[in-house]
Design an enzyme around this catalytic site. Structure first.
Site, PDB file in Angstrom:
ATOM      1  N   TYR A  76       0.807  -1.218   0.000  1.00 17.84           N
ATOM      2  CA  TYR A  76       0.000   0.000   0.000  1.00 17.84           C
ATOM      3  C   TYR A  76       0.840   1.268   0.000  1.00 17.84           C
ATOM      4  O   TYR A  76       0.331   2.355   0.234  1.00 17.84           O
ATOM      5  CB  TYR A  76      -0.939  -0.005   1.204  1.00 17.84           C
ATOM      6  CG  TYR A  76      -1.928  -1.139   1.205  1.00 17.84           C
ATOM      7  CD1 TYR A  76      -2.974  -1.177   0.278  1.00 17.84           C
ATOM      8  CD2 TYR A  76      -1.838  -2.178   2.118  1.00 17.84           C
ATOM      9  CE1 TYR A  76      -3.890  -2.214   0.271  1.00 17.84           C
ATOM     10  CE2 TYR A  76      -2.751  -3.223   2.117  1.00 17.84           C
ATOM     11  CZ  TYR A  76      -3.776  -3.233   1.193  1.00 17.84           C
ATOM     12  OH  TYR A  76      -4.689  -4.266   1.178  1.00 17.84           O
TER      13      TYR A  76
ATOM     14  N   ASP B  60      -1.291 -12.056   7.978  1.00 16.47           N
ATOM     15  CA  ASP B  60      -0.523 -13.122   7.336  1.00 16.47           C
ATOM     16  C   ASP B  60       0.964 -13.034   7.636  1.00 16.47           C
ATOM     17  O   ASP B  60       1.646 -14.051   7.734  1.00 16.47           O
ATOM     18  CB  ASP B  60      -0.737 -13.065   5.811  1.00 16.47           C
ATOM     19  CG  ASP B  60      -2.166 -13.362   5.432  1.00 16.47           C
ATOM     20  OD1 ASP B  60      -2.626 -14.488   5.691  1.00 16.47           O
ATOM     21  OD2 ASP B  60      -2.835 -12.464   4.885  1.00 16.47           O
TER      22      ASP B  60
ATOM     23  N   HIS C   7       4.413  -5.903  -5.232  1.00 15.00           N
ATOM     24  CA  HIS C   7       2.994  -6.136  -5.440  1.00 15.00           C
ATOM     25  C   HIS C   7       2.154  -4.935  -5.035  1.00 15.00           C
ATOM     26  O   HIS C   7       2.560  -4.096  -4.223  1.00 15.00           O
ATOM     27  CB  HIS C   7       2.511  -7.369  -4.663  1.00 15.00           C
ATOM     28  CG  HIS C   7       2.553  -7.207  -3.167  1.00 15.00           C
ATOM     29  ND1 HIS C   7       1.484  -6.757  -2.436  1.00 15.00           N
ATOM     30  CD2 HIS C   7       3.536  -7.438  -2.262  1.00 15.00           C
ATOM     31  CE1 HIS C   7       1.806  -6.722  -1.158  1.00 15.00           C
ATOM     32  NE2 HIS C   7       3.041  -7.119  -1.031  1.00 15.00           N
TER      33      HIS C   7
ATOM     34  N   TYR D 271     -11.595  -1.188   0.578  1.00 16.76           N
ATOM     35  CA  TYR D 271     -11.500  -0.810   1.991  1.00 16.76           C
ATOM     36  C   TYR D 271     -10.127  -0.254   2.334  1.00 16.76           C
ATOM     37  O   TYR D 271      -9.938   0.380   3.372  1.00 16.76           O
ATOM     38  CB  TYR D 271     -11.827  -2.014   2.885  1.00 16.76           C
ATOM     39  CG  TYR D 271     -10.641  -2.867   3.278  1.00 16.76           C
ATOM     40  CD1 TYR D 271     -10.083  -2.773   4.555  1.00 16.76           C
ATOM     41  CD2 TYR D 271     -10.058  -3.767   2.387  1.00 16.76           C
ATOM     42  CE1 TYR D 271      -8.992  -3.549   4.916  1.00 16.76           C
ATOM     43  CE2 TYR D 271      -8.982  -4.540   2.744  1.00 16.76           C
ATOM     44  CZ  TYR D 271      -8.457  -4.436   4.014  1.00 16.76           C
ATOM     45  OH  TYR D 271      -7.369  -5.204   4.373  1.00 16.76           O
ATOM     46  N   ARG D 272      -9.153  -0.454   1.454  1.00 16.71           N
ATOM     47  CA  ARG D 272      -7.793   0.031   1.680  1.00 16.71           C
ATOM     48  C   ARG D 272      -7.101   0.061   0.335  1.00 16.71           C
ATOM     49  O   ARG D 272      -7.390  -0.757  -0.538  1.00 16.71           O
ATOM     50  CB  ARG D 272      -7.065  -0.907   2.656  1.00 16.71           C
ATOM     51  CG  ARG D 272      -5.747  -0.390   3.148  1.00 16.71           C
ATOM     52  CD  ARG D 272      -5.300  -0.976   4.477  1.00 16.71           C
ATOM     53  NE  ARG D 272      -5.243  -2.419   4.564  1.00 16.71           N
ATOM     54  CZ  ARG D 272      -4.404  -3.081   5.363  1.00 16.71           C
ATOM     55  NH1 ARG D 272      -3.564  -2.415   6.129  1.00 16.71           N
ATOM     56  NH2 ARG D 272      -4.412  -4.388   5.426  1.00 16.71           N
TER      57      ARG D 272
END
Length: 616
Positions: free
Chosen positions: A152, A212, A455, A536-537
């Site tokens: 992010y 995770d 990613h 949501y993010r």
């Protein structure tokens, strides 16, 4: 310049010697993971700064003379060694040794979202000092807890040249663990690894809830509304009480913390009751730029027995039926935790082997190739894999598993497996750990899929229904086929909604690979919004577009957020642009990056000045 393969790989920093380090129990795994990551890397370890600009890059509207004056003052106030200029080569590092100078998974140029400096406060009082300093000099600051949300944007500031306020290095204490109340109080620099080790050291029969990967900040993940996988998987939902520095430098405590305890102590109910009296304000400090959270309370789960399992499903098009089976089981709490439904391609990726091991042709890995390899794996010839866990006494768990086996057994070709039926290195054993509150490092293995693996996440929310998930999955499949990107979908299932997490893996050494991931994500955000689904993010460079999709009633929500921002942060110094919220000082001046924007950097686009007599 030496390439990645030309230098020896140093050991990973260890915890507790380094607050962000790896605990001893995972040292060998960290060494193996790091070796695999660096073996796939063709980029140099350190990238020299090649731009013509003088370093460090300055914040907007600040002269170098003024910046140097400001830095000298701040070093005097909080210590010379606690203010570092960002004027050295940029090092992407890896998850356990991530940068706080730029985005390690840069989707534009590496030096695009860089800071001018990093500041390391050691207390709430020093955070106040930095905030007041920023107001005095009108320098934007960008707070991070640990900066490990790499999909992010990591630690990168949204505004190039902002000063990163790194709370993790010196504010890394577990302040309290209460075994009777089953709660804790932590600072921003406490990772899931660190909290787990601290709880274990007490001997108390308590669990934490971890995502995770275990290296991120407990506080930071909750403030960003992240999720885990035990019954306490809603991290913000399981927080209780905050201490917050406002953009003016004032400190507030939320919930019961606003009521002073006896003899100056903390209120005894601060980690017991979330709401206190009056308006509930905690939520405005999540996914926002309205304050800096310096302490946060959390509920811990009493330890319990548990059984994890894996269910495989044969056919690609069975996922609507799978979701229709999941929904009543989730709502009725039969599933017990936050389970995951993953596409079988991830069974290949979590082996840590590169895509080229399975397929060396152009474009997406063909479906028949995935199935061919899956046949050789414990999952067998399947299309979807469901990971779940049940909790409680033996008889209760047996009853839950019987219902789960019966209901999923109605789907043709499904197969349920328990951990003891699978090899020790199978991914299910990693889920066993995570779903019982033990933080791990295994999830990094899929970054080996491409060289220089990086990613982005596409993370919309959908009702837990076959029809909704099918609509989202099909639009993702269409865009991935268009851009030639392998599709990695995971559904994290709560009672009534699913986080549909799609992982876009790209090679950050390749402009073409980065452009495909960037454009694919932009397209999926727009496609999903057109169908009524929102993220949501998201990554910092996509936040304006995502925020713009929540535009009901002429953008009423954003207008409210902007009113709050201008009231709480009149000088616009705190994380401008975070989650698409811009202060008046920067608003409408070309910083926003919306759907269809073709710019190649995060710098503001040229905004047309109004002609004489023309209305703004």
């Amino acid at each position: 310049m030496l390439g990645a393969a030309s230098l020896p790989i140093p050991p990973t920093p260890s915890w507790p010697e380094v607050y962000s380090g790896i605990p001893a129990r995972l040292a060998d795994i960290a060494a193996q993971t790091k070796e695999k990551i660096f073996s796939q890397r063709t980029l140099p370890r350190a990238a020299e700064r090649t731009q013509a600009e003088e370093l460090p890059i300055l914040p907007p509207e600040i002269t170098r003379e003024r910046f140097n004056e400001a830095v000298a003052e701040l070093r005097k106030d909080i210590g010379e060694k606690n203010v570092e200029l960002n004027d050295k080569p940029l090092i992407d590092g890896w998850y356990m040794e991530h940068p706080n100078t730029h985005d390690a998974f840069h989707i534009m140029e590496q030096d695009d979202t860089v800071s001018s400096a990093t500041v390391y406060p050691g207390s709430t009082e020093e955070v106040q000092t930095v905030v007041r300093w920023a107001n005095k000099y009108l320098i934007p600051i960008y707070p991070i807890s640990m900066g490990r949300n790499l999909g992010y944007g990591g630690a990168a500031p949204r505004i190039r040249g902002a000063v990163v306020l790194d709370l993790g290095r010196r504010m890394d204490k577990v302040l309290k663990i209460d075994p009777d109340n089953c709660s804790c109080l932590v600072e921003p620099g406490v990772s899931y690894f660190a909290l787990y080790e601290a709880v274990q050291a007490t001997g108390y029969p308590l669990w934490i809830d971890t995502p995770d990967l275990g290296g991120g900040s407990v506080l930071g993940n909750a403030v960003d509304r992240g999720v885990g996988y035990t019954p306490y998987g809603d991290h913000f939902g399981c927080h209780c009480g905050m201490e917050v520095v406002l953009p003016t430098g004032e400190v507030v405590r939320t919930g019961m913390g606003a009521l002073p305890g006896k003899n100056g102590e903390d209120n005894p109910c601060w980690q017991s009751f979330q709401y206190g009296y009056g308006p509930y304000s905690d939520g405005i400090f999540t996914q926002s730029n309205f304050g800096i959270v310096t302490k946060m309370g959390f509920w811990l789960m009493p330890a319990t027995d548990h059984t994890s399992y894996m269910i495989t499903f044969r056919d690609e098009d069975q996922y609507p039926e799978i979701m229709s089976t999941i929904r009543p089981l989730a709502i009725n709490k039969v599933l017990g935790n936050v389970p995951q439904l993953r596409h079988v391609i991830q069974e290949l990726a979590v082996t840590g082997k590169p895509k080229s091991y399975f397929y060396d042709g152009p474009g997406q890995i063909p479906r028949e190739v995935i199935r061919k390899w899956a046949k050789e794996m414990p999952c067998g010839d399947c299309s979807w894999v469901f990971y779940g866990t049940v909790y409680g006494p033996d008889e209760f768990r047996r009853g839950q598993l019987e219902i789960i086996r019966r209901e999923f057994g109605k789907i043709d070709g499904s197969r349920l497996m328990l951990p003891e039926e699978l090899p020790e290195d199978h991914y299910l054993h990693s889920r066993v750990a995570v779903c019982s509150g033990v933080p791990v490092l295994r999830e990094l293995d899929w970054l080996q899929w491409l060289p220089n693996g990086a990613h982005l996440f596409f993370a919309p929310i959908a009702p837990t229904s076959g029809e909704d998930v099918k609509r989202l999955f099909e639009l993702c499949r269409k865009r991935h086929e268009e851009y030639g990107i392998d599709l990695f979908p995971t559904l994290c299932v709560a009672s009534r909604e699913s986080h549909v997490i799609v992982n876009l893996v790209y090679d950050r050494s390749s402009k073409e690979s980065k452009a495909k991931a960037y454009n694919c994500l932009r397209a999926m955000i727009a496609d999903a919004a057109a169908e009524g689904y929102g993220e949501y993010r998201t990554h910092i460079l996509f936040s304006d577009q995502v925020a713009g999709t929540y535009n009901w009633n002429n953008n009423a929500l954003m207008r409210m957020n902007e009113a709050l921002k201008d009231a709480l942060d009149p000088n616009g110094i705190l994380a401008p642009g975070k989650n698409g919220i811009w202060p008046k000082r920067f608003r409408g001046k070309g910083w926003e990056i919306l759907a269809g924007d073709q710019r190649t950097s995060s710098l503001p686009a040229i905004v047309k000045e109004p002609a004489a007599g023309e209305k703004l």
